[in-house]
Write a protein that holds these residues in place. Structure first.
Motif, PDB file in Angstrom:
ATOM      1  N   LEU A  47      28.967 -38.942 -24.899  1.00 37.03           N
ATOM      2  CA  LEU A  47      29.255 -39.793 -26.053  1.00 37.03           C
ATOM      3  C   LEU A  47      30.392 -39.223 -26.897  1.00 37.03           C
ATOM      4  N   LEU A  48      30.418 -37.906 -27.025  1.00 34.14           N
ATOM      5  CA  LEU A  48      31.495 -37.264 -27.782  1.00 34.14           C
ATOM      6  C   LEU A  48      32.844 -37.521 -27.123  1.00 34.14           C
ATOM      7  N   ALA A  49      32.917 -37.378 -25.810  1.00 36.82           N
ATOM      8  CA  ALA A  49      34.175 -37.597 -25.088  1.00 36.82           C
ATOM      9  C   ALA A  49      34.656 -39.040 -25.259  1.00 36.82           C
ATOM     10  N   GLU A  50      33.709 -39.958 -25.196  1.00 36.96           N
ATOM     11  CA  GLU A  50      34.056 -41.376 -25.373  1.00 36.96           C
ATOM     12  C   GLU A  50      34.560 -41.632 -26.794  1.00 36.96           C
ATOM     13  N   PHE A  51      33.910 -41.000 -27.747  1.00 39.89           N
ATOM     14  CA  PHE A  51      34.299 -41.189 -29.146  1.00 39.89           C
ATOM     15  C   PHE A  51      35.658 -40.550 -29.422  1.00 39.89           C
ATOM     16  N   LEU A  74      28.964 -38.173 -35.821  1.00 41.59           N
ATOM     17  CA  LEU A  74      28.072 -38.786 -34.835  1.00 41.59           C
ATOM     18  C   LEU A  74      26.604 -38.537 -35.186  1.00 41.59           C
ATOM     19  N   ARG A  75      26.297 -37.342 -35.618  1.00 45.21           N
ATOM     20  CA  ARG A  75      24.916 -37.034 -36.012  1.00 45.21           C
ATOM     21  C   ARG A  75      24.498 -37.851 -37.230  1.00 45.21           C
ATOM     22  N   ALA A  76      25.439 -38.051 -38.148  1.00 47.69           N
ATOM     23  CA  ALA A  76      25.124 -38.797 -39.364  1.00 47.69           C
ATOM     24  C   ALA A  76      24.786 -40.257 -39.069  1.00 47.69           C
ATOM     25  N   ARG A  77      25.268 -40.763 -37.968  1.00 52.12           N
ATOM     26  CA  ARG A  77      24.987 -42.153 -37.581  1.00 52.12           C
ATOM     27  C   ARG A  77      24.196 -42.219 -36.274  1.00 52.12           C
ATOM     28  N   ASN A  78      23.426 -41.153 -36.029  1.00 56.77           N
ATOM     29  CA  ASN A  78      22.511 -41.107 -34.881  1.00 56.77           C
ATOM     30  C   ASN A  78      23.186 -41.469 -33.553  1.00 56.77           C
ATOM     31  N   TRP A  79      24.426 -41.034 -33.406  1.00 55.24           N
ATOM     32  CA  TRP A  79      25.186 -41.166 -32.161  1.00 55.24           C
ATOM     33  C   TRP A  79      25.480 -42.624 -31.778  1.00 55.24           C
ATOM     34  N   ASP A  80      25.470 -43.485 -32.773  1.00 57.99           N
ATOM     35  CA  ASP A  80      25.888 -44.873 -32.559  1.00 57.99           C
ATOM     36  C   ASP A  80      27.412 -44.910 -32.715  1.00 57.99           C
ATOM     37  N   LEU A  81      28.141 -45.156 -31.626  1.00 55.59           N
ATOM     38  CA  LEU A  81      29.600 -45.041 -31.654  1.00 55.59           C
ATOM     39  C   LEU A  81      30.255 -46.042 -32.594  1.00 55.59           C
ATOM     40  N   ASN A  82      29.757 -47.272 -32.634  1.00 61.83           N
ATOM     41  CA  ASN A  82      30.364 -48.281 -33.497  1.00 61.83           C
ATOM     42  C   ASN A  82      30.179 -47.940 -34.980  1.00 61.83           C
ATOM     43  N   THR A  84      29.535 -44.988 -36.193  1.00 57.26           N
ATOM     44  CA  THR A  84      30.250 -43.748 -36.485  1.00 57.26           C
ATOM     45  C   THR A  84      31.741 -44.015 -36.671  1.00 57.26           C
ATOM     46  N   PHE A  85      32.300 -44.877 -35.846  1.00 57.12           N
ATOM     47  CA  PHE A  85      33.727 -45.177 -35.960  1.00 57.12           C
ATOM     48  C   PHE A  85      34.022 -45.859 -37.298  1.00 57.12           C
ATOM     49  N   ALA A  86      33.147 -46.764 -37.709  1.00 55.43           N
ATOM     50  CA  ALA A  86      33.336 -47.445 -38.995  1.00 55.43           C
ATOM     51  C   ALA A  86      33.280 -46.428 -40.142  1.00 55.43           C
ATOM     52  N   MET A  87      32.356 -45.475 -40.032  1.00 55.61           N
ATOM     53  CA  MET A  87      32.220 -44.439 -41.058  1.00 55.61           C
ATOM     54  C   MET A  87      33.471 -43.562 -41.106  1.00 55.61           C
ATOM     55  N   LEU A  88      33.956 -43.164 -39.945  1.00 54.65           N
ATOM     56  CA  LEU A  88      35.148 -42.325 -39.877  1.00 54.65           C
ATOM     57  C   LEU A  88      36.378 -43.073 -40.375  1.00 54.65           C
ATOM     58  N   ALA A  89      36.497 -44.343 -40.019  1.00 55.13           N
ATOM     59  CA  ALA A  89      37.648 -45.140 -40.450  1.00 55.13           C
ATOM     60  C   ALA A  89      37.685 -45.253 -41.978  1.00 55.13           C
ATOM     61  N   HIS A  90      36.511 -45.420 -42.570  1.00 54.45           N
ATOM     62  CA  HIS A  90      36.425 -45.497 -44.038  1.00 54.45           C
ATOM     63  C   HIS A  90      36.853 -44.179 -44.649  1.00 54.45           C
ATOM     64  N   ARG A  91      36.447 -43.084 -44.039  1.00 53.18           N
ATOM     65  CA  ARG A  91      36.829 -41.756 -44.520  1.00 53.18           C
ATOM     66  C   ARG A  91      38.322 -41.520 -44.377  1.00 53.18           C
ATOM     67  N   GLN A  92      38.904 -41.931 -43.250  1.00 58.74           N
ATOM     68  CA  GLN A  92      40.337 -41.740 -43.030  1.00 58.74           C
ATOM     69  C   GLN A  92      41.163 -42.499 -44.062  1.00 58.74           C
ATOM     70  N   LYS A  93      40.701 -43.684 -44.406  1.00 62.06           N
ATOM     71  CA  LYS A  93      41.392 -44.488 -45.414  1.00 62.06           C
ATOM     72  C   LYS A  93      41.339 -43.780 -46.763  1.00 62.06           C
ATOM     73  N   TRP A  94      40.189 -43.201 -47.083  1.00 62.35           N
ATOM     74  CA  TRP A  94      40.031 -42.472 -48.343  1.00 62.35           C
ATOM     75  C   TRP A  94      40.930 -41.236 -48.375  1.00 62.35           C
ATOM     76  N   VAL A  95      40.981 -40.494 -47.281  1.00 61.42           N
ATOM     77  CA  VAL A  95      41.816 -39.292 -47.210  1.00 61.42           C
ATOM     78  C   VAL A  95      43.283 -39.652 -47.433  1.00 61.42           C
ATOM     79  N   ASP A  96      43.736 -40.739 -46.815  1.00 62.79           N
ATOM     80  CA  ASP A  96      45.127 -41.160 -46.960  1.00 62.79           C
ATOM     81  C   ASP A  96      45.468 -41.522 -48.405  1.00 62.79           C
ATOM     82  N   SER A  97      44.524 -42.137 -49.100  1.00 58.76           N
ATOM     83  CA  SER A  97      44.807 -42.586 -50.471  1.00 58.76           C
ATOM     84  C   SER A  97      44.502 -41.516 -51.517  1.00 58.76           C
ATOM     85  N   PHE A  98      43.374 -40.816 -51.369  1.00 60.80           N
ATOM     86  CA  PHE A  98      42.951 -39.833 -52.369  1.00 60.80           C
ATOM     87  C   PHE A  98      43.584 -38.462 -52.144  1.00 60.80           C
ATOM     88  N   GLN A  99      43.841 -38.123 -50.880  1.00 62.61           N
ATOM     89  CA  GLN A  99      44.433 -36.838 -50.484  1.00 62.61           C
ATOM     90  C   GLN A  99      43.688 -35.641 -51.108  1.00 62.61           C
TER      91      GLN A  99
END
Length: 311
Positions: A47-51, A74-82, A84-99
């Motif tokens: 699952l990690l490799a796929e993610f 992945l652990r925070a979202r119980n290894w659900d790839l979809n 987890t990706f949504a969670m990471l995408a939200h974080r990436q957007k925050w990092v880009d704006s808040f820095q």
């Protein structure tokens, strides 16, 4: 006003993180990656490799190589790839704006927040995790400073990240002290800010001790705990007896106000730590000096080389 909580020099990679903002947020750490991956089952490794591939395809090449970080998400979202990706995408957007990695205490004046003594890093627990102390009785909500306080909070979390030991103990321990806590200290906004940070920094918390609860808090907690994520619930420990802190933290590594000996220097160094210590648990200067000598001897023989002993 900010300095390392250590008298010993920090590794260059950590020192650079502390002394100047990083150009890029996610930094690949091969050792941490290897240790984190060693804990995975065969199914989780797949699952990690796929993610990783999905993250790289999204254009986050460096992040895709930070497997230790991806495993936390992945652990925070119980290894659900979809999810987890949504969670990471939200974080990436925050990092880009808040820095968050570019918050520079040399350019932002946090001095008045430091002098309040409401939050500080204080030594480490028995597994070398950094210990974060928040004193609720010293926190008074101020709506006009919400943005500044949030930056201060994020800076603290970023600093804590740099102190975390390698996997499997790459987390932090939080002590929320309710000494002198009253109605004027309640802050729903702070609670919401912590919820936000939990999504941006998943699986960073090892355990949170809530000290000196009153009857109202205990009652509310019993009701609310039925709706709290079990993964979060198991990390929360509401305690009446400060001695329970010693399950994870030696008395040498606790401030006097939390039943320790008050021997370590906080970060930031100018933070007032034990000015609110109840007389019932205060120790004499003679006893503290005796414990200081014991502590120095212990430091010479153990791994806690970054816990500064006050002179």
């Amino acid at each position: 006003s900010f300095s390392s909580p250590s008298s010993a020099p920090l590794p260059n990679s950590i020192q650079q993180t502390i002394s100047c903002p990083r150009a890029e947020y996610d930094v690949v750490n091969p050792l941490y990656n290897k240790l984190a991956e060693a804990e995975l089952s065969e199914k989780q490794a797949v699952l990690l490799a796929e993610f990783q591939k999905r993250v790289a395809d999204a254009g986050w090449e460096t992040t895709s190589k930070c497997t230790e970080l991806l495993i936390k998400f992945l652990r925070a979202r119980n290894w659900d790839l979809n999810k987890t990706f949504a969670m990471l995408a939200h974080r990436q957007k925050w990092v880009d704006s808040f820095q968050p990695h570019k918050i520079d205490p040399e350019q932002i004046d946090f001095s008045h927040l430091i002098k309040q003594g409401k939050m500080f890093w204080y030594s480490r627990d028995k597994k070398n995790r950094p210990v974060f102390v928040f004193k609720g009785g010293k926190h008074f909500p101020n709506s006009s400073q919400n943005e500044l306080f949030f930056k201060f909070l994020v800076y603290f979390v970023e600093y804590g990240r740099s102190l975390c030991p390698p996997p499997p103990n790459n987390q932090m321990l939080i002590i929320y002290d309710r000494l002198h806590f009253g109605l004027s200290n309640y802050d729903l906004g702070l609670f919401k800010q912590c919820q936000v940070l939990a999504d941006y920094y998943p699986e960073m918390l090892y355990k949170a001790y809530i000290c000196r609860p009153n009857f109202f808090l205990k009652t509310i907690w019993k009701v609310c705990s039925a709706f709290v994520d079990p993964n979060v619930l198991r990390k929360m420990d509401i305690i009446d007896n400060l001695d329970k802190l010693q399950q994870d933290v030696e008395k040498y590594h606790l401030p006097m106000s939390l039943g320790g000996y008050g021997l370590c220097l906080p970060f930031p160094k100018d933070t007032p730590v034990d000015d609110d210590t109840p007389k019932s648990i205060m120790i004499s200067p003679e006893e503290q000096q005796e414990k200081r000598e014991e502590f120095k001897s212990i430091l010479d023989q153990t791994k806690f080389q970054d816990a500064s002993v006050q002179a």
